[in-house]
Design an enzyme around this catalytic site. Structure first.
Site, PDB file in Angstrom:
ATOM      1  N   HIS A 100     -22.290  29.852  -7.968  1.00 28.15           N
ATOM      2  CA  HIS A 100     -22.599  28.545  -8.487  1.00 28.15           C
ATOM      3  C   HIS A 100     -23.912  28.195  -8.961  1.00 28.15           C
ATOM      4  O   HIS A 100     -24.355  27.739 -10.117  1.00 28.15           O
ATOM      5  CB  HIS A 100     -21.954  27.527  -7.452  1.00 28.15           C
ATOM      6  CG  HIS A 100     -20.619  27.403  -7.435  1.00 28.15           C
ATOM      7  ND1 HIS A 100     -19.703  26.923  -8.225  1.00 28.15           N
ATOM      8  CD2 HIS A 100     -19.533  27.203  -6.126  1.00 28.15           C
ATOM      9  CE1 HIS A 100     -18.390  26.927  -7.914  1.00 28.15           C
ATOM     10  NE2 HIS A 100     -18.502  27.191  -6.703  1.00 28.15           N
TER      11      HIS A 100
ATOM     12  N   GLU B  60     -21.516  30.904  -3.340  1.00 25.40           N
ATOM     13  CA  GLU B  60     -22.367  29.697  -3.655  1.00 25.40           C
ATOM     14  C   GLU B  60     -23.548  30.147  -4.548  1.00 25.40           C
ATOM     15  O   GLU B  60     -23.919  29.346  -5.435  1.00 25.40           O
ATOM     16  CB  GLU B  60     -22.981  28.982  -2.364  1.00 25.40           C
ATOM     17  CG  GLU B  60     -21.896  28.385  -1.390  1.00 25.40           C
ATOM     18  CD  GLU B  60     -20.878  27.414  -2.330  1.00 25.40           C
ATOM     19  OE1 GLU B  60     -21.364  26.767  -3.164  1.00 25.40           O
ATOM     20  OE2 GLU B  60     -19.940  27.208  -1.565  1.00 25.40           O
TER      21      GLU B  60
END
Ligand code: ZN
Length: 529
Positions: A295, A292
C-alpha cells in the site's frame, strides 16, 4: 480561455487547501493509533471532530460547486462526454463507445473526480448524515456486546436501521440499476454490482472444488515451523530489510506498532505503515508488513507534483488492495522470493535452523478452511468475501431480512467452506464493517486479489522472467513497472478501465484461478485432469 484557466486555478487552490487540512486529520489519527496516551482520548476526539467538520465544510462549500459548474459549462463537461463515451463511466462492456480517458486533459480528470466527490458529499442532507453518525456509534456498541455474547438478536434492530439508512443514502446519491451500486461507488468509483457479480460468481464455482481437493490432499504442511520463538527485535529488523528491498522508502515513511495495522498517507513525502508482532508466530507481522508496504509503495509513487488533486490520488480500494496483495501473496509467498530471502531469514532466526526451504514455503502457504475472514489463507479468503457480497447485496435489495441473516450466513458458509458455524460470533457478527455502515466495502478485497493476479500476469509477459529477478533479490523492475503502469496515473482511469489498459483485457477470474490452481496444485500434490 484565460477566464477558464483562472477558474481552474482558483478551484485547484481551494481543493489543495482542503487536502492539506484533511492530511492534518490523518496525522492526528496516526498519532492516536501509535503514540497517544490513553488519557488523551477525550481531547483527541474533540480535535478530530473539529477538523472533520471543517474539512467537510470546506469540501462542500457552495463556491466549489459554482467553480465546478463554471468549468463544466466552459467545455470540460463536453470534453468528458466526448472522450469517455458519455458520463465518464466505463461502458465498453455494454457495447457503448470505448472510453478514451487517456486523452483527457489533467484538468478534465480532476474536475470529473472533484464533481463526483462534491456530489457525494452534498447530495445527502445534513440530518441524514447526523443520524447515520449517531446510529453508527450506537450500532458499534451493540455489535461489540452482541459479538461478545454470541447473540445476534441484540444487533438485529441496529442492522435493520443501518440497511434502511444506507438505502436512503443510495437514493440521495442516485444510481442507474440498483441501490447497492451507489454504496459500492464510494469505495470503487464507477463499478457496479452487475460488473462484479459474474466475476465473483465464476470465482466461487471454481474455488470451492480447489479448496475441497486441498482438504483431501495427500500432502500436509508442517505449520509448527511458523509457531516457534521469533524474537520481536529480529522480526522487526527483518521486516524492515525486506520492506526497504521491495521499495518502501523509509526516508519518506515510517513503520510503527499498532493494535490494528493500517497504512496512511500524511503528505507527498510521508507515508506511515504499521504492524503488530507476535513472538510465537512468524507470518502475522512479516506478511502484514509486506502487505502494508505494498500500500505504501503505491502512495509513495503517486505523482507528487499533483499532490492534493485526484491525479495524485489512488484509483479505488480494489486497486489499492491489488498493490498490497501483489507484494504479499504473489511475490512474498512465492518460492522464488524465498530462494533469496530464506538464507537471510535463517541468519536472523534460530527457529529456522535446519528447516528446508520447501517445508518453509509450504508452511507459509498452508490452506485450512476456517471461520474467521481475517485469519483466512490465500485460497479460502475470497470465499469469505463472496459470502459477504451476496448477503449484503440481498439486504440492500430487500431480498434478505436482517432477521434471516444468521441462517443465510450459516447455510452458505457450510456450502462454501464445508464447516458448520458454531455461533454468530464465529459467523455473521465477526466483522466490524456492517456496524459502521460500510456496506459495499467487502467486494474491494476480492477485487484486490483479482486485480493483483491479472497485473502479475501482465508484468510477467512484459518483464520476462520475473521469478529469476526475485531469486536474485532484484525487486526494482517489478516495482518500477507498477509505477509506470498504475501509480503514475493517479485517478486518470476508473479501476475497470485501468486494468483493461494495463493488461489488455477486462478484469476476469482467470488469472487468479491459474495462480491458485498452479501454486496449490503443486504444493499439495493435486493431480491435474
Ligand atoms: Zn490492505
Amino acid at each position: 480561455m484565460i477566464g477558464m484557466d483562472e477558474t481552474y486555478r482558483r478551484l485547484c487552490e481551494r481543493q489543495k487547501r482542503t487536502a492539506v487540512l484533511s492530511s492534518v486529520g490523518a496525522v492526528l489519527h496516526w498519532d492516536q493509533e501509535t503514540n497517544m496516551p490513553k488519557a488523551a482520548a477525550a481531547h483527541r476526539a474533540e480535535q478530530s471532530a473539529l477538523l472533520a467538520g471543517l474539512t467537510h465544510d470546506w469540501a462542500t462549500d457552495p463556491e466549489v460547486g459554482r467553480l465546478l459548474s463554471e468549468l463544466e459549462d466552459g467545455g470540460i463537461a463536453q470534453e468528458l462526454r466526448e472522450k469517455t463515451g458519455g458520463d465518464g463511466a466505463h461502458r465498453s462492456a455494454s457495447g457503448a463507445p470505448a472510453p478514451r480517458e487517456d486523452e483527457l486533459s489533467d484538468a478534465a480528470v480532476n474536475v470529473r473526480e472533484w464533481r463526483r466527490g462534491y456530489d457525494r458529499a452534498t447530495k445527502v442532507p445534513r440530518e441524514l448524515v447526523e443520524e447515520i453518525a449517531r446510529t453508527q456509534t450506537l450500532a458499534h456498541e451493540a455489535w461489540v456486546t452482541a459479538r461478545a455474547q454470541k447473540d445476534f438478536a441484540q444487533f438485529r434492530p441496529w442492522l435493520e436501521k443501518i440497511v434502511d439508512l444506507e438505502r436512503r443514502v443510495a437514493d440521495c446519491i442516485g444510481y442507474a440499476e440498483e441501490a447497492y451500486d451507489a454504496l459500492l461507488d464510494a469505495y470503487e468509483p464507477g463499478m457496479t454490482a452487475r460488473q462484479v457479480a459474474p466475476v465473483l460468481g465464476r470465482l466461487r464455482e471454481q474455488l470451492a472444488p480447489l479448496v475441497r481437493a486441498i482438504a483431501g490432499a495427500p500432502r500436509r504442511p508442517d505449520v509448527s515451523i511458523l509457531h516457534r520463538e521469533y524474537p520481536v527485535a529480529a522480526q522487526e529488523a527483518f521486516a524492515r530489510e525486506v520492506a526497504a528491498a521491495i521499495g518502501f522508502d523509509f526516508a519518506r515513511g515510517r513503520l510503527d506498532v499498532v493494535a490494528h495495522p493500517f497504512c496512511t498517507e500524511l503528505g507527498p513525502c510521508d507515508v506511515r505503515i504499521t504492524t503488530r508482532y507476535d513472538e510465537r508466530f512468524f507470518s502475522g507481522a512479516f506478511f502484514g508488513v509486506i502487505h502494508e508496504a505494498g500500500h505504501g509503495i503505491y502512495e509513495q509513487n503517486l505523482p507528487a507534483a499533483h499532490w492534493g488533486t485526484p491525479l495524485a490520488a489512488s484509483v479505488s480500494l480494489g486497486i489499492h488492495e491489488s498493490q498490497s496483495r501483489l507484494w504479499e501473496n504473489f511475490v512474498g509467498r512465492s518460492r522464488a522470493f524465498w530462494e533469496y530471502w530464506f538464507p537471510r531469514a535463517q541468519q536472523r532466526f534460530t527457529a529456522l535452523a535446519g528447516v528446508r526451504l520447501d517445508d518453509f514455503v509450504f508452511a507459509i502457504n498452508a490452506v485450512q478452511p476456517s471461520f474467521i475472514r481475517v485469519e483466512a489463507d490465500e485460497a479460502t479468503y475470497n470465499l469469505h468475501i463472496l459470502l459477504r457480497f451476496e448477503l449484503e447485496r440481498a439486504l440492500i435489495r430487500g431480498e434478505l431480512k436482517a432477521a434471516d441473516l444468521p441462517a443465510a450466513w450459516n447455510e452458505n458458509f457450510e456450502k462454501l467452506l464445508g464447516l458448520k458455524v458454531p455461533d454468530d460470533a464465529m459467523g455473521c457478527l465477526q466483522d466490524v464493517h456492517w456496524s459502521g455502515g460500510l456496506i459495499g466495502y467487502f467486494p474491494t478485497y476480492a477485487l484486490g486479489n483479482l486485480n493483483a493476479a491479472q497485473l502479475m500476469e501482465a508484468a510477467r509477459a512484459e518483464l520476462g522472467d520475473v521469478d529469476a529477478m526475485l531469486r536474485a533479490g532484484e525487486f526494482a523492475p517489478l516495482r518500477e513497472w507498477l509505477t509506470r503502469r498504475i501509480h503514475c496515473h493517479g485517478m486518470r482511469y476508473r479501476s475497470a478501465r485501468l486494468i483493461e489498459v494495463v493488461t489488455g483485457r477486462p478484469l476476469d477470474e482467470g488469472a487468479l484461478l491459474r495462480h491458485l490452481n498452479g501454486k496449490f496444485g503443486e504444493l499439495y500434490g493435486l493431480s491435474r485432469d
